[in-house]
Design an enzyme around this catalytic site. Sequence first.
Site, PDB file in Angstrom:
ATOM      1  N   ASP A  71       0.840  -1.134  -0.053  1.00  0.00           N
ATOM      2  CA  ASP A  71      -0.023  -0.007   0.058  1.00  0.00           C
ATOM      3  C   ASP A  71       0.895   1.284  -0.097  1.00  0.00           C
ATOM      4  O   ASP A  71       0.746   2.227   0.853  1.00  0.00           O
ATOM      5  CB  ASP A  71      -0.773  -0.075   1.233  1.00  0.00           C
ATOM      6  N   TYR A 127      -6.426  -3.079  12.927  1.00  0.00           N
ATOM      7  CA  TYR A 127      -7.341  -2.253  12.317  1.00  0.00           C
ATOM      8  C   TYR A 127      -8.610  -2.086  13.004  1.00  0.00           C
ATOM      9  O   TYR A 127      -9.568  -2.083  12.152  1.00  0.00           O
ATOM     10  CB  TYR A 127      -7.047  -1.780  10.881  1.00  0.00           C
TER      11      TYR A 127
END
Length: 601
Positions: free
Chosen positions: A167, A475
């Site tokens: 990412d 997360y």
Amino acid sequence: MLKPIENAARERKALGGLWHFAVDADGCGRDQRWWLTLLAESCATTRDIAVPASYNDLFPDAAIRDHVGDVWYQTEVRAPAAWLEQRVVLRFDAATHRATVWLDDIEVLHHEGGYTPFEADVTHLLQAGKAHRLTVCVNNELHWHTIPPGRVITLPDGRKRQQVFHDFFNYAGLHRPVWLYSTPKTYIADLTVVTHWAKDTGAGTVDFKVEIAGNSSAKLSTQVILRDTQGCEVGRSDGHSGRIAVPHATPWQPGKAYLYTLEVEHGNDRYSVAVGLRSIEVRDSQFLINGEPFYFTGFGKHEDSAVRGKAHDDALMVHDFALLDWVGANSFRTSHYPYAEEVLDFADAQGIVVIDETAAVGMNMEIARKLAGASDLPDELYSEDAISSRTQANHLKAIRELVARDKNHACVVMWSIGNEPDLRPKGSGEYFAPLLAATKQLDPSRPITLVNVMMVGPEQDTVAHLQDVICLNRYWGWYIEGGDLLAAEQGLEADLKAWAAKHPGKPIVITEYGADTMPGLHSIAPVMWSESYQSELLAMHGRVFDRIPAVVGEHVWNFADFATSQGIMRVGGNKKGVFTRERQPKAAAHVLRQRWQTLSV
Ligand code: GCB
């Protein structure tokens, strides 16, 4: 590998500045042997380019930004006449992801791995007073066997597309310094330093090992001298290896760096490194630095900024460290690749603690499918069609190069051999266990880790028992239970407790947690993407960490917003920064500042 330095025995010349540059759109440069002439004669379009810099964002041209394949750099290099009596080395601090280098017509270097240095002795090719043509072909392709892995596909119209499984934007080029430097003919080729400091006695030791190369090495003696910051000698030894004891040593401490200088003399050669005396130990769920429990506060970072891309920049580095200090951070992780060595030198000097990571990121099909939008990935992750024995060999090489470069830095307290691989599929243990063992063998003095991804729970992880520290990216409140911070809090607590129960005695560092946040978006209700949501999410994590004794650190994802590939998950890049890409604080920066300043009291 020792970095180039200047002293009485060695000189160096930075080859940065404006170079000539050409994009090899048709991929014909190698066949047409572009290194044999000036680039302007070989190809239709050349331009000036800055070195160091990633090339992608320098020009308003998508064909350059998204180019997949070779680009060419060229400049002229002259060696000072006096150097030619010595040994002259051409060194690249990094070329992303691989490079072939020619000096005039001769190929002198080839290297793969975008974030570690490589060099060659070019003395025999240089002539006094002559301007030599230096040509570099840099290629940015990532394949299954490279570190990091990726995949290049060919579109129906013939264009190549790079699929990245990680990412962050695939910045490429010569984004770190290029050097020409001199050493005596018989030279200090390597130096390894391991230090220790004992809390009970205040005594320190420096164990050293020197490698000599070149002519007549056997006849010359080696002296090793340790000096304090005033330049006074505090200890000395001779021979290629030994120990210098310092009965009353000043330790290197987080937030309070003290650096001795270790000078090596061999024949005409001199080399010196900054040395911090400190001990690291993992014991009873604690991470001890100098015998004291250390709690990591800080971030996962990126080398990333507008225009320069991944280029190292001293101004940005000084600013980032000042912000780390302002926010009360004591550490960061070099997510997800080795950073410029200047950054580690500065962390040594500033007393900032570093978790040093290889570029092994993206070994995870579930994430790859989302990020690369690739639906046709192979069925088996650890197989000869994907993450293969060839990948593993390159991964080992990446670990070796990282340790070889960074082993002497006091700031580096742990090696991370990779980020978020999927450890559920069969073959993961066979892939990672030997790499963890090899890292330990290369450097028994530092703890090792492999950063865990949320989808791999404690019952599924195949190698956590081989790690000294459990590093978890979590997360809760974003990818899971997004928008419901109460459910996220419960989930996070249960998750961390399960890890602590499965691996008693091992400390846990949360190496990522956070929320994408648009600066300026505010909301009374805890609404995702708002500054208030990021603040509340981080505060909630802090509360949970405080309830789990095995948690010895928190690294927020991310220090600053950063560029990524395009996709529906990203708005102008990843916005999980606590600072914007321009380094302005979001509201959460103040929340962290308050917590971390209190924690450090
Ligand atoms: C992760 C990755 C990091 C990503 C982050 C995110 O788990 O380690 O590279 O940028 O999540 O924001 O999705």
